[in-house]
Design a protein around this motif. Structure first.
Motif, mmCIF file in Angstrom:
data_model
loop_
_atom_site.group_PDB
_atom_site.id
_atom_site.type_symbol
_atom_site.label_atom_id
_atom_site.label_comp_id
_atom_site.label_asym_id
_atom_site.label_seq_id
_atom_site.Cartn_x
_atom_site.Cartn_y
_atom_site.Cartn_z
ATOM 1 N N ALA A 36 1.596 -0.621 -1.644
ATOM 2 C CA ALA A 36 1.350 0.709 -0.620
ATOM 3 C C ALA A 36 0.147 0.560 0.208
ATOM 4 C CB ALA A 36 1.266 1.789 -1.460
ATOM 5 N N VAL A 37 0.236 1.009 1.361
ATOM 6 C CA VAL A 37 -1.007 0.542 2.467
ATOM 7 C C VAL A 37 -1.142 1.944 3.149
ATOM 8 C CG1 VAL A 37 0.922 -0.099 4.355
ATOM 9 C CG2 VAL A 37 -1.656 -1.028 4.215
ATOM 10 N N ASN A 38 -2.372 2.202 3.268
ATOM 11 C CA ASN A 38 -2.773 3.625 4.000
ATOM 12 C C ASN A 38 -3.584 3.420 4.899
ATOM 13 O OD1 ASN A 38 -2.902 6.233 4.395
ATOM 14 N ND2 ASN A 38 -4.535 6.550 2.859
ATOM 15 N N PRO A 39 -3.433 3.630 6.137
ATOM 16 C CA PRO A 39 -2.555 4.283 6.748
ATOM 17 C C PRO A 39 -1.346 3.407 6.834
ATOM 18 C CG PRO A 39 -3.776 3.955 8.463
ATOM 19 C CD PRO A 39 -4.670 3.263 7.371
ATOM 20 N N GLN A 40 -0.006 4.047 6.888
ATOM 21 C CA GLN A 40 1.189 3.210 7.069
ATOM 22 C C GLN A 40 1.483 2.941 8.576
ATOM 23 O OE1 GLN A 40 4.175 5.907 4.895
ATOM 24 N NE2 GLN A 40 4.190 4.538 3.534
ATOM 25 N N ALA A 41 0.897 3.629 9.418
ATOM 26 C CA ALA A 41 0.736 3.144 10.792
ATOM 27 C C ALA A 41 -0.077 1.979 11.092
ATOM 28 C CB ALA A 41 0.602 4.387 11.628
ATOM 29 N N ILE A 42 0.428 0.818 10.733
ATOM 30 C CA ILE A 42 -0.552 -0.329 10.673
ATOM 31 C C ILE A 42 -0.780 -0.850 12.130
ATOM 32 C CG2 ILE A 42 -0.685 -2.600 9.650
ATOM 33 C CD1 ILE A 42 1.003 -1.990 7.297
ATOM 34 N N ARG A 43 -1.913 -0.957 12.382
ATOM 35 C CA ARG A 43 -2.538 -1.284 13.540
ATOM 36 C C ARG A 43 -3.596 -2.533 13.562
ATOM 37 N NH1 ARG A 43 -0.009 0.945 17.631
ATOM 38 N NH2 ARG A 43 -1.427 0.108 19.312
ATOM 39 N N THR A 91 -7.287 -3.952 13.930
ATOM 40 C CA THR A 91 -8.597 -3.450 13.689
ATOM 41 C C THR A 91 -9.008 -2.280 13.275
ATOM 42 O OG1 THR A 91 -8.862 -2.800 15.997
ATOM 43 C CG2 THR A 91 -9.324 -4.919 15.798
ATOM 44 N N ILE A 92 -7.874 -1.669 12.488
ATOM 45 C CA ILE A 92 -7.938 -0.354 11.870
ATOM 46 C C ILE A 92 -7.992 -0.534 10.232
ATOM 47 C CG2 ILE A 92 -6.966 1.786 11.311
ATOM 48 C CD1 ILE A 92 -7.665 1.733 14.096
ATOM 49 N N PRO A 93 -9.103 -0.093 9.541
ATOM 50 C CA PRO A 93 -9.294 -0.374 8.297
ATOM 51 C C PRO A 93 -7.778 -0.031 7.370
ATOM 52 C CG PRO A 93 -11.019 0.630 9.062
ATOM 53 C CD PRO A 93 -10.338 0.742 10.263
ATOM 54 N N LEU A 94 -7.368 -0.813 6.565
ATOM 55 C CA LEU A 94 -6.274 -0.621 5.938
ATOM 56 C C LEU A 94 -6.755 -0.621 4.454
ATOM 57 C CD1 LEU A 94 -3.982 -2.971 7.772
ATOM 58 C CD2 LEU A 94 -3.968 -0.547 8.100
ATOM 59 N N THR A 95 -6.033 0.416 3.477
ATOM 60 C CA THR A 95 -6.387 0.385 2.124
ATOM 61 C C THR A 95 -5.147 0.106 1.627
ATOM 62 O OG1 THR A 95 -8.180 2.094 2.388
ATOM 63 C CG2 THR A 95 -7.097 1.730 0.117
ATOM 64 N N PHE A 96 -5.279 -1.114 0.886
ATOM 65 C CA PHE A 96 -4.074 -1.873 0.276
ATOM 66 C C PHE A 96 -4.201 -1.290 -1.520
ATOM 67 C CE2 PHE A 96 -3.479 -4.110 3.950
ATOM 68 C CZ PHE A 96 -1.996 -4.342 4.014
ATOM 69 N N VAL A 114 -9.686 -2.780 0.765
ATOM 70 C CA VAL A 114 -9.832 -2.551 2.158
ATOM 71 C C VAL A 114 -9.738 -3.867 2.987
ATOM 72 C CG1 VAL A 114 -10.907 -1.208 4.118
ATOM 73 C CG2 VAL A 114 -10.602 -0.184 1.681
ATOM 74 N N THR A 115 -8.958 -3.957 3.959
ATOM 75 C CA THR A 115 -9.094 -4.829 5.127
ATOM 76 C C THR A 115 -8.481 -4.536 6.426
ATOM 77 O OG1 THR A 115 -8.509 -7.416 5.289
ATOM 78 C CG2 THR A 115 -6.938 -5.828 4.047
ATOM 79 N N GLU A 116 -8.212 -5.457 7.160
ATOM 80 C CA GLU A 116 -7.725 -5.172 8.269
ATOM 81 C C GLU A 116 -7.105 -6.435 9.110
ATOM 82 O OE1 GLU A 116 -11.215 -5.350 11.681
ATOM 83 O OE2 GLU A 116 -11.252 -3.625 10.453
#
Length: 156
Positions: free
Chosen positions: A64-71, A73-78, A121-123
């Motif tokens: 699962a990824v947050n936020p689901q609106a993946i863009r 340079t935005i930090p993504l929590t997997f 967390v990554t991007e």
């Protein structure tokens, strides 16, 4: 038997021995690597819409990824959930499917008080072509075995 025939037989045996050594020896000297198993991802699932899973026998890897609106340079929590897998380590690699986008690897950490859950967390990098396909490659290390799952998604 002539001296020339003995030399010819010796050269043939030597060539045969070298040929066998060239084919057999590298395989014997190869370091022992962990067995790698690829879990099958459920079709039609997108991490941009919901949690996705990949399974093999009684083992599964869900992402699962947050936020689901993946863009980019935005930090993504997997968040990764492992079922039937007692992992020593879990790594996430984000890769461009059709274009090399550099190395993007993250070692995930176990989630406190939630056995089987790992988080990091990554991007994703900026792609100048606009929207492109990405692959989240999850690798769970269990003893001498690597369990791997691929989750594809598009992002800008």
């Amino acid at each position: 038997m002539s001296n020339r025939l003995i030399q010819y037989a010796f050269i043939c045996l030597l060539a045969l021995g070298l040929g066998i050594a060239v084919v057999w020896l590298p395989e014997q000297l190869k370091p022992q690597t962990p067995e790698n198993q690829l879990l099958l991802t459920e079709s039609g699932c997108s991490v941009k819409e919901s949690t996705c899973s990949a399974t093999l026998d009684n083992q599964s890897i869900s992402v699962a990824v947050n936020p689901q609106a993946i863009r980019s340079t935005i930090p993504l929590t997997f968040t990764i959930q492992l079922d039937g897998i007692d992992a020593d380590a879990v790594n996430l690699s984000l890769e461009g499917v059709d274009m090399f986008m550099g190395l993007n690897q993250t070692q995930l950490s176990p989630v406190q008080d939630k056995p089987g859950f790992w988080r990091g967390v990554t991007e994703i990098a900026i792609c100048t072509t606009g929207e492109m396909m990405w692959r989240a490659r999850v690798i769970a290390q269990q003893d001498q075995q690597q369990l791997e799952a691929h989750f594809d998604f598009s992002a800008k």
